[in-house]
Each structure stands twice: as structure tokens, then as C-alpha cells.
Design a protein around this motif. Structure first.
Motif, short mmCIF file in Angstrom:
data_model
loop_
_atom_site.label_atom_id
_atom_site.label_comp_id
_atom_site.label_asym_id
_atom_site.label_seq_id
_atom_site.Cartn_x
_atom_site.Cartn_y
_atom_site.Cartn_z
N THR A 1 17.45 24.91 17.23
CA THR A 1 16.85 23.63 16.83
C THR A 1 15.35 23.63 17.08
O THR A 1 14.81 24.55 17.69
CB THR A 1 17.48 22.46 17.62
N THR A 2 14.71 22.60 16.58
CA THR A 2 13.28 22.40 16.81
C THR A 2 13.07 21.01 17.38
O THR A 2 13.60 20.03 16.85
CB THR A 2 12.49 22.53 15.49
N GLN A 3 12.33 20.93 18.47
CA GLN A 3 12.01 19.63 19.06
C GLN A 3 10.70 19.16 18.44
O GLN A 3 9.68 19.85 18.51
CB GLN A 3 11.85 19.74 20.57
N ALA A 4 10.74 17.98 17.82
CA ALA A 4 9.54 17.39 17.21
C ALA A 4 9.06 16.24 18.09
O ALA A 4 9.85 15.40 18.52
CB ALA A 4 9.87 16.87 15.81
N LEU B 1 10.62 10.01 12.37
CA LEU B 1 11.19 11.26 12.87
C LEU B 1 12.54 11.54 12.21
O LEU B 1 12.86 12.70 11.91
CB LEU B 1 11.32 11.23 14.39
N ALA B 2 13.32 10.50 11.94
CA ALA B 2 14.61 10.70 11.26
C ALA B 2 14.38 11.21 9.84
O ALA B 2 15.11 12.09 9.36
CB ALA B 2 15.40 9.39 11.24
N LEU C 1 5.72 20.80 17.23
CA LEU C 1 7.06 21.32 16.98
C LEU C 1 7.28 22.51 17.91
O LEU C 1 6.47 23.43 17.94
CB LEU C 1 7.19 21.76 15.52
N GLU D 1 10.77 6.22 15.32
CA GLU D 1 12.13 6.75 15.21
C GLU D 1 12.52 6.96 13.75
O GLU D 1 13.11 7.99 13.40
CB GLU D 1 13.11 5.82 15.90
N ALA E 1 13.63 18.35 6.86
CA ALA E 1 13.67 19.70 7.44
C ALA E 1 15.05 20.33 7.26
O ALA E 1 15.15 21.54 7.04
CB ALA E 1 13.29 19.64 8.91
N GLU E 2 16.11 19.52 7.35
CA GLU E 2 17.46 20.05 7.23
C GLU E 2 17.90 20.23 5.78
O GLU E 2 18.84 20.95 5.51
CB GLU E 2 18.43 19.14 7.97
N LYS F 1 13.44 14.84 10.06
CA LYS F 1 14.64 15.64 10.34
C LYS F 1 15.44 15.86 9.06
O LYS F 1 15.87 16.98 8.76
CB LYS F 1 15.49 14.94 11.39
#
Length: 114
Positions: free
Chosen positions: A66-69, A102-103, A60, A99, A109-110, A106
Motif C-alpha cells: 500500500t501507499t500512505q498518502a 483523499l478518498a 506518499l 477526507e 490510484a486504484e 485513492k
């Protein structure tokens, strides 16, 4: 599917094992490194329907608001896997799973109450 958790209560040493039908298979995952908030590494062992031993890594990186994972998996590639790779695109075969994972990450995390 039978799921088992063991090892450390959190971080390095946490173990997750699963045993399911032919579609799900059997395997084991263990956190080998945990460096909050930027990296986690795991040893991933598939037992059936095929045997494979890989390392999985989540990194991360903060990018302003934002954060790139990044989610990566690597390990030895036996001859049969190399042969299969000629005819089947691994990205097409498991890319959608990465994918989707990761979704989900996300979304959690949000919305921590998710």
C-alpha cells in the motif's frame, strides 16, 4: 465557475485559478515542488470570500503493498482566524473535505482508468 490553467505543462510551475460564486470564491494554486513519486507542494492563495495564503503538501510513502498518502495545509494564522478557531473546530469545518479528497485520490490510484 470559471477555471484557468497556465504555466508549465506539468509539474513545477503549473497554475490553476478559479473564480466562482460567493460559495466557491476566487483563488489560485501553483505547484512549487514536484518530486515524483513521493511529494508535491503547492502555494494556495484564496482571494475571496476571504484572503488567505497557504502551502499545501501531498506526501506518499510506500508501505509494502500500500501507499500512505498525507495531505497537509499550513500557513500564517491571522488574528481573526485564531479568534474563529476558538469557537469553530477547523477539523470539523474542513476535515470532511480532506477526507473526501483523499478518498477520490485513492479511487483514482486504484483504478487508473477512472
Amino acid at each position: 465557475m470559471k477555471r484557468t490553467y497556465s504555466g508549465a505543462p506539468d509539474g513545477k510551475g503549473v497554475v490553476y485559478e478559479w473564480d466562482g460564486n460567493q460559495e466557491i470564491g476566487q483563488g489560485r494554486m501553483e505547484i512549487t515542488e514536484s518530486s515524483p513519486p513521493s511529494r508535491i507542494a503547492m502555494k494556495l492563495d484564496f482571494i475571496r470570500p476571504f484572503e488567505a495564503h497557504n502551502m499545501v503538501e501531498f506526501t506518499l510513502q510506500s508501505r509494502g503493498d500500500t501507499t500512505q498518502a498525507t495531505w497537509a495545509m499550513y500557513g500564517p494564522l491571522p488574528y481573526i482566524s485564531k479568534l474563529i478557531g476558538i469557537f469553530i473546530s477547523m477539523d470539523k469545518m474542513i476535515g470532511k473535505d480532506f477526507e473526501a479528497g483523499l478518498a477520490r485520490l485513492k479511487a483514482i490510484a486504484e483504478d487508473p482508468g477512472h
